[in-house]
Design a protein around this motif. Sequence first.
Motif, PDB file in Angstrom:
ATOM      1  N   GLY A 150       0.819  -1.230   0.113  1.00  0.00           N
ATOM      2  CA  GLY A 150       0.091   0.076  -0.017  1.00  0.00           C
ATOM      3  C   GLY A 150       0.716   1.263  -0.041  1.00  0.00           C
ATOM      4  N   ARG A 151       0.281   2.349  -0.581  1.00  0.00           N
ATOM      5  CA  ARG A 151       0.966   3.446  -0.598  1.00  0.00           C
ATOM      6  C   ARG A 151       1.470   4.443   0.767  1.00  0.00           C
ATOM      7  N   GLU A 152       0.489   3.958   1.799  1.00  0.00           N
ATOM      8  CA  GLU A 152       0.878   4.717   3.197  1.00  0.00           C
ATOM      9  C   GLU A 152       2.217   3.801   3.743  1.00  0.00           C
ATOM     10  N   GLU A 153       2.203   2.795   3.452  1.00  0.00           N
ATOM     11  CA  GLU A 153       3.558   1.824   3.848  1.00  0.00           C
ATOM     12  C   GLU A 153       4.673   2.427   3.038  1.00  0.00           C
ATOM     13  N   GLY A 154       4.199   2.512   1.869  1.00  0.00           N
ATOM     14  CA  GLY A 154       5.364   3.199   0.794  1.00  0.00           C
ATOM     15  C   GLY A 154       6.072   4.510   1.098  1.00  0.00           C
ATOM     16  N   ASP A 155       5.178   5.284   1.802  1.00  0.00           N
ATOM     17  CA  ASP A 155       5.322   6.584   2.378  1.00  0.00           C
ATOM     18  C   ASP A 155       6.276   6.420   3.632  1.00  0.00           C
ATOM     19  N   MET A 156       5.953   5.401   4.370  1.00  0.00           N
ATOM     20  CA  MET A 156       6.652   5.182   5.436  1.00  0.00           C
ATOM     21  C   MET A 156       8.018   4.596   5.362  1.00  0.00           C
ATOM     22  N   ALA A 157       8.313   3.999   3.991  1.00  0.00           N
ATOM     23  CA  ALA A 157       9.547   3.319   3.636  1.00  0.00           C
ATOM     24  C   ALA A 157      10.607   4.672   2.993  1.00  0.00           C
ATOM     25  N   VAL A 217      21.606   0.826   4.033  1.00  0.00           N
ATOM     26  CA  VAL A 217      20.178   0.511   3.803  1.00  0.00           C
ATOM     27  C   VAL A 217      19.943  -1.139   3.508  1.00  0.00           C
ATOM     28  N   ARG A 218      21.150  -1.688   3.178  1.00  0.00           N
ATOM     29  CA  ARG A 218      20.721  -3.028   2.830  1.00  0.00           C
ATOM     30  C   ARG A 218      20.895  -3.689   4.122  1.00  0.00           C
ATOM     31  N   GLY A 219      21.491  -3.362   5.233  1.00  0.00           N
ATOM     32  CA  GLY A 219      21.455  -4.218   6.371  1.00  0.00           C
ATOM     33  C   GLY A 219      20.844  -3.391   7.645  1.00  0.00           C
ATOM     34  N   SER A 220      20.081  -2.245   7.287  1.00  0.00           N
ATOM     35  CA  SER A 220      19.536  -1.569   8.266  1.00  0.00           C
ATOM     36  C   SER A 220      18.347  -2.186   9.168  1.00  0.00           C
ATOM     37  N   GLY A 221      17.518  -3.032   8.397  1.00  0.00           N
ATOM     38  CA  GLY A 221      16.173  -3.424   9.290  1.00  0.00           C
ATOM     39  C   GLY A 221      15.389  -2.464   9.344  1.00  0.00           C
ATOM     40  N   SER A 222      15.298  -1.521   8.779  1.00  0.00           N
ATOM     41  CA  SER A 222      14.500  -0.148   8.967  1.00  0.00           C
ATOM     42  C   SER A 222      13.023  -0.454   8.219  1.00  0.00           C
ATOM     43  N   PHE A 223      12.975  -1.384   7.718  1.00  0.00           N
ATOM     44  CA  PHE A 223      11.621  -1.516   6.520  1.00  0.00           C
ATOM     45  C   PHE A 223      11.105  -2.775   6.909  1.00  0.00           C
ATOM     46  N   ILE A 224       9.805  -3.036   6.435  1.00  0.00           N
ATOM     47  CA  ILE A 224       9.039  -4.227   6.860  1.00  0.00           C
ATOM     48  C   ILE A 224       9.512  -5.501   5.967  1.00  0.00           C
ATOM     49  N   LYS A 225      10.451  -5.080   5.050  1.00  0.00           N
ATOM     50  CA  LYS A 225      11.211  -6.265   4.423  1.00  0.00           C
ATOM     51  C   LYS A 225      12.388  -5.838   4.015  1.00  0.00           C
ATOM     52  N   ASP A 226      13.399  -6.669   3.619  1.00  0.00           N
ATOM     53  CA  ASP A 226      14.705  -6.266   3.221  1.00  0.00           C
ATOM     54  C   ASP A 226      14.495  -5.389   1.854  1.00  0.00           C
ATOM     55  N   MET A 227      15.419  -4.537   1.922  1.00  0.00           N
ATOM     56  CA  MET A 227      15.434  -3.259   0.852  1.00  0.00           C
ATOM     57  C   MET A 227      16.703  -3.100   0.482  1.00  0.00           C
ATOM     58  N   THR A 228      16.677  -2.548  -0.847  1.00  0.00           N
ATOM     59  CA  THR A 228      18.112  -2.116  -1.094  1.00  0.00           C
ATOM     60  C   THR A 228      17.956  -0.741  -2.058  1.00  0.00           C
ATOM     61  N   CYS A 229      18.702  -0.389  -2.448  1.00  0.00           N
ATOM     62  CA  CYS A 229      18.749   1.060  -3.120  1.00  0.00           C
ATOM     63  C   CYS A 229      19.821   1.102  -4.139  1.00  0.00           C
ATOM     64  N   SER A 230      19.520   1.854  -5.313  1.00  0.00           N
ATOM     65  CA  SER A 230      20.673   2.064  -6.398  1.00  0.00           C
ATOM     66  C   SER A 230      20.731   3.593  -6.489  1.00  0.00           C
ATOM     67  N   ALA A 231      21.918   3.751  -7.260  1.00  0.00           N
ATOM     68  CA  ALA A 231      22.319   5.185  -7.355  1.00  0.00           C
ATOM     69  C   ALA A 231      22.703   5.430  -8.971  1.00  0.00           C
ATOM     70  N   ALA A 232      22.659   6.690  -9.336  1.00  0.00           N
ATOM     71  CA  ALA A 232      23.075   7.281 -10.475  1.00  0.00           C
ATOM     72  C   ALA A 232      24.175   8.431 -10.274  1.00  0.00           C
ATOM     73  N   VAL A 233      25.340   8.392 -10.931  1.00  0.00           N
ATOM     74  CA  VAL A 233      26.410   9.407 -10.153  1.00  0.00           C
ATOM     75  C   VAL A 233      26.829  10.154 -11.782  1.00  0.00           C
ATOM     76  N   VAL A 234      26.835  11.336 -11.220  1.00  0.00           N
ATOM     77  CA  VAL A 234      27.537  12.246 -12.351  1.00  0.00           C
ATOM     78  C   VAL A 234      28.705  13.020 -11.708  1.00  0.00           C
ATOM     79  N   GLY A 235      30.056  12.746 -11.991  1.00  0.00           N
ATOM     80  CA  GLY A 235      30.890  13.573 -11.240  1.00  0.00           C
ATOM     81  C   GLY A 235      31.262  15.044 -12.081  1.00  0.00           C
ATOM     82  N   LEU A 236      31.392  16.069 -11.220  1.00  0.00           N
ATOM     83  CA  LEU A 236      31.506  17.423 -11.764  1.00  0.00           C
ATOM     84  C   LEU A 236      32.813  17.510 -12.732  1.00  0.00           C
TER      85      LEU A 236
END
Length: 363
Positions: free
Chosen positions: A117-124, A173-192
């Motif tokens: 649900g969207r409410e839980e998504g906002d909490m994430a 983020v990978r090891g935080s335990g802050s979410f109701i399920k295991d979560m990961t994150c991805s990143a896009a980087v531009v160096g100046l």
Amino acid sequence: PRKGRAAALKDLEALGVKRICPHHGCLIDRDLDRYFTVSEGESAPDLNEEQETQEREIQEAEKLILGRDKTLVDPLTGLYNSLFLEKFMPEFLSNHESGAIVHIRLDDMIDFNREYGREEGDMALLAFSALLQENKPENVLLLKEQSILFCLIFPDYPEAEYLTAVDDLRATVRGSGSFIKDMTCSAAVVGLHELKGETRSKGDLLARMMRNRLFALDSLPPDSVIDASEGRVFGSGESGILLIEPDPLYSRLLSEYLDSQGYPVHVCPAGGDAVREIDLLRPRLIISEVHVPQLDGFRIREKQRQINDIRDIPFLFISHQKTENIIHRANRLGVSLILKKPVILDELTGLIQSLAGKGTGNG
């Protein structure tokens, strides 16, 4: 009534401010006490040019920190938003030649919202925001971009250091335990450093490079990072395709098939943003439905032909209709081909190889 300067500065100091983000000027994150100090009995001191600039920055910071300009703040997280970033970025780019802009997001949030649900998504997203804020380097600015996207601004960081910091945040983020399920994150980087020596607007180039890397990130597995040394960048060595298609089922079918054939695809569902997308992405080929909301395929092609840098990108119609009138108008606009839905996918691949390989169209 408006408070005097001394009273206003005392109010700010009482907030325990750690960082000032002026509407104009650079991030202020050290020696803050001098910005809040007013001599006893001071009324209207003579200020040199530098002090006047600092005074203006303090006034702007007062507005922002006290929350008087709500348009610059994301309502969910309380972080500065994309409008603030738009205002802040030109000054930042003019004052820094090293460092990086990093866009970072939680993975698989569409599936997460569908399942919980969207409410839980906002909490994430709130938990993600807190993790980034608590674990980022101290002088790095964190903002909330549109939807699920966050932005980290690394001023004057060597490449190895900001890439290490991004890896550390992903591990947190990978090891935080802050979410109701295991979560990961991805990143896009531009160096100046990638913007050096460019004659075009640094801001426009940065936006284009970041957009390319975010699109390329979509084709990578969760928990990924893409920068100048990584992967498939839309519109560079490969034949990136911009698909202007309002039907979500058809656009998904076509984009998944073309991606499987080695063609990165970005979908634009409405015509209003199409010309800007073309200019930012510089695709090798544009595929468009004739009937598109906001701006139809003919008007998109007309506007494309008015911009020298993008006018020669090949343009292909795939439409439910293929009438004599459509064929006549398309020919006058130098449209390369018109195909009627449903198309034969293998045949389309051959046509794309021919058109995208040319690098120029008939326009």
